[in-house]
Design an enzyme around this catalytic site. Structure first.
Site, PDB file in Angstrom:
ATOM      1  N   ASN A 229       0.848  -1.192   0.000  1.00  0.00           N
ATOM      2  CA  ASN A 229       0.000   0.000   0.000  1.00  0.00           C
ATOM      3  C   ASN A 229       0.884   1.243   0.000  1.00  0.00           C
ATOM      4  O   ASN A 229       1.508   1.563   1.008  1.00  0.00           O
ATOM      5  CB  ASN A 229      -0.889  -0.041   1.267  1.00  0.00           C
ATOM      6  CG  ASN A 229      -1.709   1.217   1.458  1.00  0.00           C
ATOM      7  OD1 ASN A 229      -1.865   2.019   0.536  1.00  0.00           O
ATOM      8  ND2 ASN A 229      -2.238   1.403   2.663  1.00  0.00           N
TER       9      ASN A 229
ATOM     10  N   LYS B 149      -0.024   4.265  -0.134  1.00  0.00           N
ATOM     11  CA  LYS B 149      -0.710   5.433   0.452  1.00  0.00           C
ATOM     12  C   LYS B 149      -0.578   6.625  -0.507  1.00  0.00           C
ATOM     13  O   LYS B 149      -0.553   6.409  -1.720  1.00  0.00           O
ATOM     14  CB  LYS B 149      -0.151   5.732   1.852  1.00  0.00           C
ATOM     15  CG  LYS B 149      -0.182   4.475   2.726  1.00  0.00           C
ATOM     16  CD  LYS B 149       0.048   4.740   4.173  1.00  0.00           C
ATOM     17  CE  LYS B 149      -0.032   3.418   4.938  1.00  0.00           C
ATOM     18  NZ  LYS B 149       0.095   3.567   6.363  1.00  0.00           N
TER      19      LYS B 149
ATOM     20  N   HIS C   1      -9.516   1.306   5.693  1.00  0.00           N
ATOM     21  CA  HIS C   1      -8.196   1.523   6.297  1.00  0.00           C
ATOM     22  C   HIS C   1      -8.332   2.535   7.446  1.00  0.00           C
ATOM     23  O   HIS C   1      -9.110   3.489   7.348  1.00  0.00           O
ATOM     24  CB  HIS C   1      -7.219   2.041   5.243  1.00  0.00           C
ATOM     25  CG  HIS C   1      -5.800   2.016   5.718  1.00  0.00           C
ATOM     26  ND1 HIS C   1      -5.308   2.965   6.571  1.00  0.00           N
ATOM     27  CD2 HIS C   1      -4.794   1.142   5.506  1.00  0.00           C
ATOM     28  CE1 HIS C   1      -4.035   2.682   6.855  1.00  0.00           C
ATOM     29  NE2 HIS C   1      -3.704   1.571   6.210  1.00  0.00           N
TER      30      HIS C   1
ATOM     31  N   GLU D 199      -5.171  -4.834  11.410  1.00  0.00           N
ATOM     32  CA  GLU D 199      -4.179  -3.768  11.516  1.00  0.00           C
ATOM     33  C   GLU D 199      -4.417  -2.957  12.779  1.00  0.00           C
ATOM     34  O   GLU D 199      -5.224  -2.011  12.760  1.00  0.00           O
ATOM     35  CB  GLU D 199      -4.295  -2.828  10.320  1.00  0.00           C
ATOM     36  CG  GLU D 199      -3.995  -3.462   8.993  1.00  0.00           C
ATOM     37  CD  GLU D 199      -3.403  -2.439   8.033  1.00  0.00           C
ATOM     38  OE1 GLU D 199      -2.281  -2.651   7.584  1.00  0.00           O
ATOM     39  OE2 GLU D 199      -4.050  -1.420   7.778  1.00  0.00           O
TER      40      GLU D 199
ATOM     41  N   GLY E 129       2.838  -0.998   4.445  1.00  0.00           N
ATOM     42  CA  GLY E 129       2.737   0.414   4.068  1.00  0.00           C
ATOM     43  C   GLY E 129       4.109   0.985   3.762  1.00  0.00           C
ATOM     44  O   GLY E 129       4.636   0.849   2.658  1.00  0.00           O
TER      45      GLY E 129
HETATM   46  P1  PGA Z   1       2.930   0.483   7.786  1.00  0.00           P
HETATM   47  O1  PGA Z   1       1.472   0.716   7.223  1.00  0.00           O
HETATM   48  O2  PGA Z   1       3.434  -0.810   7.167  1.00  0.00           O
HETATM   49  O3  PGA Z   1       3.721   1.671   7.346  1.00  0.00           O
HETATM   50  O4  PGA Z   1       2.831   0.356   9.257  1.00  0.00           O
HETATM   51  C1  PGA Z   1       0.550  -0.323   7.174  1.00  0.00           C
HETATM   52  C2  PGA Z   1      -0.781   0.220   6.779  1.00  0.00           C
HETATM   53  O5  PGA Z   1      -1.123   1.354   7.155  1.00  0.00           O
HETATM   54  O6  PGA Z   1      -1.531  -0.435   6.076  1.00  0.00           O
END
Ligand code: PGA
Length: 248
Positions: free
Chosen positions: A9, A11, A85, A164, A231
């Site tokens: 992801n 983002k 999310h 999550e 992420g």
């Molecule tokens: P992160 O994000 O791997 O940076 O902790 C995961 C997410 O928000 O899906």
């Protein structure tokens, strides 16, 4: 062994971390760029790497300025969509009712829906039972009236849950990964809940929150943890490589 699903992801970031060849048949690899880059990334991706979106609206067309519909995504060649999310729940005010509508319209459009659930730190501090209670409620609300859709033979395996914990997301203050043991317990709990509440069996449940090339193995070594939602680490080429190579 079933394939582990690894969702990258991006983002609201652009990255050049797309692998030209995932070289690992034990993984279903899914890349979720921002909407504006879906077409470009699609051209770069080898066929076996799947395309995902980070969100969708619940109607297929109409006067909804700024929104993107599940059928539009499907037409673009998108196979997966992330729904619910915690960043959308927090910054865009998405409620369980909205997420519930997105789950069913995503499934109806033929997309594979990755539904994110998880508790924040206040709830986690109240202990394991409070955490389980919270996640169970989220599942009940987000999947309300979706049982038939999920069990429809054509859509079997079209729903994926990502556990999550909000506090574990790397960009959050003090963000740190959950312990693999706790993630395992929560994922088993989610599977049992789906089983007993909705008679939904064999659903894939992933872990997400500060997963990287170093720690991914400690999560996916458990057969109950069906993969990871990544992420921050998905923006770095070497991390992506490590993640892919660590799953054998
Ligand atoms: P992160 O994000 O791997 O940076 O902790 C995961 C997410 O928000 O899906």
């Amino acid at each position: 062994m079933d394939k582990k699903i690894i969702i990258f992801n991006w983002k609201m970031n652009l990255a050049d971390s797309v692998e030209s060849d995932n070289g690992n048949s034990n993984i279903e690899m899914v890349v979720c760029p921002p909407f504006t880059h879906i077409e470009k990334v699609k051209k770069l991706l080898p066929l076996k790497i799947k395309l995902g979106a980070q969100n969708c609206f619940w109607e297929n067309s109409g006067a909804y300025t700024g929104e993107i519909s599940p059928t539009m995504l499907k037409k673009l060649g998108v196979e997966y969509v992330i729904v619910g999310h915690s960043e959308r729940r927090k910054y865009m005010g998405e409620t369980d009712e909205m997420i519930n509508k997105k789950v069913s319209s995503g499934l109806k459009a033929g997309l594979k829906v990755i539904l994110c659930v998880g508790e924040d730190l206040t709830i986690r501090k109240r202990g394991q039972e409070a955490t389980k209670g919270f996640v169970k409620k989220q599942l009940e609300k987000d999947l309300k009236n979706s049982k038939f859709l999920i069990l429809n033979s054509k859509l079997r395996n079209h729903l994926v849950i990502a556990y999550e914990p909000v506090w574990a997301i790397s960009t959050n203050k003090d963000g740190r990964p959950d312990t693999p043991e706790n993630a395992l317990e929560m994922i088993k709990f989610i599977k049992n809940t789906l089983n007993s509440k909705f008679q939904i069996h064999n659903l894939k449940v992933l872990y997400g929150g500060s997963v990287n090339g170093k720690n991914i193995k400690s999560f996916v070594k458990y057969k109950e943890i069906d993969g990871a939602l990544v992420g921050g680490a998905s923006l770095k080429k070497d991390e992506v490589k490590k993640i892919i190579n660590s799953i054998k």
